[in-house]
Design a protein around this motif. Structure first.
Motif, short mmCIF file in Angstrom:
data_model
loop_
_atom_site.label_atom_id
_atom_site.label_comp_id
_atom_site.label_asym_id
_atom_site.label_seq_id
_atom_site.Cartn_x
_atom_site.Cartn_y
_atom_site.Cartn_z
N LYS A 291 7.77 8.70 -17.89
CA LYS A 291 7.94 8.61 -16.42
C LYS A 291 9.26 7.94 -16.06
CE LYS A 291 4.25 6.03 -15.98
NZ LYS A 291 3.88 5.84 -17.39
N SER A 292 9.49 6.77 -16.65
CA SER A 292 10.73 6.06 -16.32
C SER A 292 11.94 6.86 -16.75
CB SER A 292 10.78 4.70 -17.01
OG SER A 292 9.73 3.89 -16.58
N THR A 293 11.87 7.43 -17.93
CA THR A 293 12.99 8.21 -18.44
C THR A 293 13.31 9.36 -17.49
OG1 THR A 293 12.27 7.64 -20.66
CG2 THR A 293 13.87 9.42 -20.46
N SER B 154 1.34 4.97 -20.56
CA SER B 154 2.55 4.28 -21.01
C SER B 154 3.25 5.10 -22.09
CB SER B 154 2.17 2.90 -21.56
OG SER B 154 3.33 2.23 -21.96
N1 ATP Z 1 16.55 3.54 -24.60
C1 ATP Z 1 15.53 4.00 -25.38
N2 ATP Z 1 15.68 4.07 -26.71
C2 ATP Z 1 14.69 4.55 -27.49
N3 ATP Z 1 13.51 4.97 -27.04
C3 ATP Z 1 13.29 4.93 -25.71
C4 ATP Z 1 14.29 4.43 -24.81
N4 ATP Z 1 13.80 4.50 -23.55
C5 ATP Z 1 12.57 5.01 -23.66
N5 ATP Z 1 12.26 5.26 -24.96
C6 ATP Z 1 11.00 5.85 -25.44
O1 ATP Z 1 10.73 7.00 -24.68
C7 ATP Z 1 9.35 7.08 -24.37
C8 ATP Z 1 9.17 7.21 -22.90
O2 ATP Z 1 9.55 5.99 -22.31
P1 ATP Z 1 9.41 5.71 -20.76
O3 ATP Z 1 9.94 4.36 -20.52
O4 ATP Z 1 10.01 6.83 -20.00
O5 ATP Z 1 7.84 5.72 -20.57
P2 ATP Z 1 6.99 5.40 -19.29
O6 ATP Z 1 6.15 6.57 -19.01
O7 ATP Z 1 7.87 4.90 -18.21
O8 ATP Z 1 6.06 4.22 -19.81
P3 ATP Z 1 5.58 2.88 -19.08
O9 ATP Z 1 4.41 3.24 -18.23
O10 ATP Z 1 5.18 2.00 -20.20
O11 ATP Z 1 6.75 2.36 -18.30
C9 ATP Z 1 8.70 5.86 -24.98
O12 ATP Z 1 8.10 6.21 -26.20
C10 ATP Z 1 9.84 4.91 -25.21
O13 ATP Z 1 9.60 4.10 -26.33
#
Ligand code: ATP
Ligand code: MG
Lengths: 253, 223
Positions: A51-53, A47
């Motif tokens: 990934k989502s970003t 997490s």
């Molecule tokens: N709009 C935003 N503003 C500030 N920080 C963000 C934003 N979107 C994502 N982040 C930060 O960027 C990092 C990566 O986020 P992301 O959502 O891409 O993670 P992830 O790998 O998809 O996690 P998960 O498995 O929980 O979905 C995290 O630390 C998150 O807090």
């Protein structure tokens, strides 16, 4: 697929050296991603690893701070590109489904066909009905999202994406919001899509599905791609400690 | 009891003043409907324009909204009625009342619509934009329909509260129902004309509340 003034590309999705910062925080620190036609690429990672970003940078729901994204060879990070045109060719499926609550399943699937592809209502609805049929929900066309189970809602969301006949579909944890007994129906639809040759990028924690269906698995951590390879190689021959401990934490052994 | 009936339900007096009060009733209905239709549409237009986030335009909208919500409607009405002729604008008292009350309703409605628009989940925007719909299309086809459904209950409350202010138009000589009732009351030295006006208001606002309940259930969706 031919597009004016772009060289043909071997890849559907290409992302080079993607950086993304939120304020002072660097969520992506230079990520590369290429996806070939009909390939299913799986992205895993803890997490917050980005990934989502990364996925959202591929259709510019997030604007990368720097780096280049190409879809079928067309550079979409170029400011002169009409992003609405490009997004028709990139489907996206969200963890929370994000169906429009004020529309029926058919309305959800046909909206973009009518308003973006400018189809007549009857043509759009025929195409939407066919997409619903494909996800096994032909009989739910008239139902509103609240009248559907989570699994059915997510399948409507998939129908909404495939009805546009995109070049690639991005899935962001499509089964994470579902009760365990509903996960299977969604994965079944995704498997069928994959067999029909759809190009897909999937962020998910369904490791079993990754093993049977993915062509390639990418492991991200801390805003970087740490390891990448066939499912076989990633799941049985992890090299970095970070992947080892991640796999340990998700599989529990 | 007899004296009460004589004072409030004197049939003879009611019959005598019925034509006058009925004429006032029609004026009140006209004013109320004009205010509701234009006020709600103008408020929605303001909220839509505000969604485009053009700084100077938004400042103007917020200024208008805050001003018309802060001042008592009667004060605005009097300022317009006595002030406009000074800058060379002459309009009938009815039109001025209509404009002022519609603007007050628009100001409150704008805030309510705006709250509705901002409370639509970000995921709705993302889903729509990801299929290729533009900002404006998403606003009109996805966000506003949801925002309006959410805002129906607070909006009806506001609409009814502000539309009742049609009675204020009596201050600027509009021959609406309350004006007529008060004049009749003075002539007849009897409160029965006011009773008729009260019944008139019920005739207007009861259907309005019922219509709003119908709209609420008609457009509600289970969560
Ligand atoms: N709009 C935003 N503003 C500030 N920080 C963000 C934003 N979107 C994502 N982040 C930060 O960027 C990092 C990566 O986020 P992301 O959502 O891409 O993670 P992830 O790998 O998809 O996690 P998960 O498995 O929980 O979905 C995290 O630390 C998150 O807090
Ligand atoms: Mg995520």
């Amino acid at each position: 697929m031919a597009h004016a003034q772009t060289a043909p590309s071997r890849y559907v999705v290409e992302a080079y050296d993607i950086h993304k910062s939120f304020g002072d925080f660097e969520a992506l620190k230079g990520v590369n991603l290429t996806v070939a036609p009909q390939e299913l690429v799986f992205i895993i990672g803890p997490s917050g690893s980005g990934k989502s970003t990364m996925l959202r940078c591929c259709n510019l729901l997030e604007q990368p701070t720097s780096g280049q994204v190409k879809i079928t060879g067309e550079e979409i990070t170029n400011r002169s590109v009409d992003i609405n045109k490009v997004r028709q060719r990139i489907g996206m499926v969200f963890q929370q489904f994000n169906l429009y609550p004020h529309m029926s399943a058919l309305g959800n699937v046909s909206l973009a066909l009518r308003k973006v592809k400018k189809m007549a209502r009857s043509e759009a609805e025929d195409r939407a009905q066919a997409a619903l049929q494909r996800v096994g929900l032909a009989d739910k066309a008239g139902n509103h999202p609240t009248e559907l189970s989570g699994g059915q809602q997510q399948r409507v969301a998939i129908a909404r994406a495939i009805a546009m006949e995109p070049d690639v579909i991005l899935f962001d944890e499509p089964t994470s919001a579902l009760d365990p007994e509903l996960v299977g129906s969604v994965l079944e639809v995704m498997r069928e899509l994959r067999e029909s040759g759809m190009t897909m990028v999937v962020v998910s924690h369904e490791m079993r599905f990754a093993r049977d269906a993915a062509d390639r698995v990418i492991f991200m951590d801390g805003g970087l791609v740490v390891e990448e390879g066939t499912p076989e190689r990633i799941f049985t021959d992890a090299r970095s400690d970070r992947l080892k401990s991640f796999l340990h934490s998700v599989t529990g052994h | 009891m007899e004296r009460f009936l004589d004072q409030f339900f004197n049939l003879e007096i009611m019959a005598r003043y019925l034509p006058d009060v009925a004429a006032g009733f029609l004026v009140t209905i006209q004013l109320a409907l004009s205010v509701i239709v234009t006020g709600l549409l103008f408020g929605l237009a303001l909220a839509v324009v505000r969604a485009f986030q053009v700084r100077p335009v938004n400042w103007l909208i917020i200024l208008f909204v805050d001003l018309f919500r802060a001042l008592p409607p009667l004060v605005i009405l009097i300022i317009f009625y006595f002030g406009l002729p000074f800058i060379g604008i002459t309009m009938s008292a009815f039109v001025i009342s209509w404009i002022v009350l519609a603007s007050v309703l628009a100001a409150f409605a704008e805030e309510i619509y705006w709250a509705g628009i901002t409370s639509v989940n970000r995921g709705q925007w993302e889903a729509s934009r990801s299929t290729g719909l533009g900002f404006t299309q998403t606003l009109f086809y996805v966000v506003i329909p949801q925002a309006i459904r959410m805002t129906i209950p607070p909006l009806t409350n506001r609409t009814i509260a502000i539309t009742k202010n049609t009675a204020l138009a009596s201050v600027v000589t509009v021959e609406e129902m309350l004006t007529v009732a008060q004049t009749s009351l003075a002539y007849a030295a009897n409160t029965s004309p006011l009773t008729m006006a009260a019944i008139g208001y019920l005739l207007i606002f009861f259907p309005l509340t019922m219509a709003s309940r119908w709209v609420e259930t008609r457009y509600a969706w289970k969560r």
